[in-house]
Design an enzyme around this catalytic site. Sequence first.
Site, mmCIF file in Angstrom:
data_model
loop_
_atom_site.group_PDB
_atom_site.id
_atom_site.type_symbol
_atom_site.label_atom_id
_atom_site.label_comp_id
_atom_site.label_asym_id
_atom_site.label_seq_id
_atom_site.Cartn_x
_atom_site.Cartn_y
_atom_site.Cartn_z
ATOM 1 N N ARG A 51 -10.847 6.311 6.953
ATOM 2 C CA ARG A 51 -10.063 6.598 5.717
ATOM 3 C C ARG A 51 -10.775 6.139 4.483
ATOM 4 N NH1 ARG A 51 -6.707 7.257 8.467
ATOM 5 N NH2 ARG A 51 -7.495 5.298 9.538
ATOM 6 N N THR A 52 -10.796 4.940 4.414
ATOM 7 C CA THR A 52 -11.109 4.115 3.195
ATOM 8 C C THR A 52 -12.435 4.728 2.792
ATOM 9 O OG1 THR A 52 -9.417 2.343 3.662
ATOM 10 C CG2 THR A 52 -10.886 2.217 1.740
ATOM 11 N N LYS A 80 -30.264 -8.068 9.899
ATOM 12 C CA LYS A 80 -31.439 -8.862 9.826
ATOM 13 C C LYS A 80 -31.203 -10.316 9.284
ATOM 14 C CE LYS A 80 -34.522 -4.771 8.985
ATOM 15 N NZ LYS A 80 -35.519 -4.123 8.010
ATOM 16 N N ARG A 101 -16.496 -3.144 1.913
ATOM 17 C CA ARG A 101 -15.915 -3.495 3.084
ATOM 18 C C ARG A 101 -16.446 -4.563 3.950
ATOM 19 N NH1 ARG A 101 -11.558 -0.404 6.809
ATOM 20 N NH2 ARG A 101 -10.558 -0.501 4.769
ATOM 21 N N HIS A 129 -6.700 -5.943 -0.054
ATOM 22 C CA HIS A 129 -7.327 -4.624 -0.028
ATOM 23 C C HIS A 129 -6.583 -3.984 -1.117
ATOM 24 C CE1 HIS A 129 -8.505 -0.938 1.484
ATOM 25 N NE2 HIS A 129 -8.003 -0.909 2.645
HETATM 26 C C1 NCD Z 1 -6.050 -0.709 6.477
HETATM 27 C C2 NCD Z 1 -7.040 -1.662 6.483
HETATM 28 O O1 NCD Z 1 -8.184 -1.396 6.757
HETATM 29 O O2 NCD Z 1 -6.726 -3.009 6.172
HETATM 30 N N1 NCD Z 1 -6.230 0.593 6.717
HETATM 31 C C3 NCD Z 1 -6.828 1.110 5.391
HETATM 32 O O3 NCD Z 1 -7.578 0.997 4.664
HETATM 33 N N2 NCD Z 1 -6.097 2.322 5.207
HETATM 34 C C4 NCD Z 1 -4.899 -1.126 7.570
HETATM 35 C C5 NCD Z 1 -5.347 -1.304 8.939
HETATM 36 O O4 NCD Z 1 -6.445 -1.112 9.300
HETATM 37 O O5 NCD Z 1 -4.373 -1.333 9.795
#
Ligand code: NCD
Length: 306
Positions: A51-52, A80, A101, A129
């Site tokens: 999703r993100t 590496k 991320r 986040h």
């Molecule tokens: C969340 C995350 O990555 O922290 N998901 C997201 O970004 N929509 C929540 C999760 O992974 O549970």
Amino acid sequence: MRSVIDILDLTPAEIGELIAVSEDIIARPASYADACRGKKLATLFFEPSTRTRLSFEAAMYELGGNVLSVSSADASSAAKGESVADTARVVSCYADIIAMRHAKEGAAYVAAQNATVPVINAGDGGHCHPTQTLADLLTIWREKGRFDDLTVGFCGDLKFGRTVHSLINALSRYKGIRVVLISPEELKLPSYVKAGALKPNGIPYEQTEDLEAAIPALDVLYMTRVQRERFFNEEDYLRLKDSYILTPDKLRGAKADLSILHPLPRVNEISVKIDADPRACYFKQVLNGKYIRMALILKLLKEAQA
Ligand code: NCD
């Protein structure tokens, strides 16, 4: 160079502006179709995400920009042994803005210190986040029309859930917020979040293990997944994973205008029977996430150009 690593990097006034721009994008999407023409977003995702990452990429495409993407640590030079600092410096030569991320807390901060373009933290380990929080805030705004005077329940993995930490930090800056923390003993909200956000802002909070008893007082219920990848052993995960499952009968005492949020992915914390309930907001939240990421990308690119 302005980056967004923590939700507190944005003032409440700036969050208000991002919400206003998101509302305008929702109302007039065509007028943003060329806003980032010729610009490139690099998505560096060293930890699983659907999703993100797709949300950032869709956001950039809808602004008329382009995307460069790394979707796993194995497929990049991180495998590496390249440092986050070097990766950030290198990617700055290709892209105008970076979304990152990483499984390590603080990785996005290190990237921002070394990049020459804005960096957006798309999740750093169990820490924070901020763009999920922007999606959560836009959803609360659209559902409730305010951030003040809300009772917000957080349920599930409050220890490792970075989205919980960021949203509590964000909400602690508004007036009349009350927080109910619903979790098993082992997954309670870390004391650094209480000491950093709830206590200094005088936010009243209670801790309970009883979801059903907590529900009637809530305006917003934020459900979360137990974060399997952050456990030290599988046994603890298996014991705790089904601590809370929201079912229609648990909602019997809920307010008629409760808003149920979840950052997703859902494992089984919310019964699919709730999806058709008008109080279920988690799929709207996904869409809101794309709009507010568009607003954030626009803002940071504009500031970087100034
Ligand atoms: C969340 C995350 O990555 O922290 N998901 C997201 O970004 N929509 C929540 C999760 O992974 O549970």
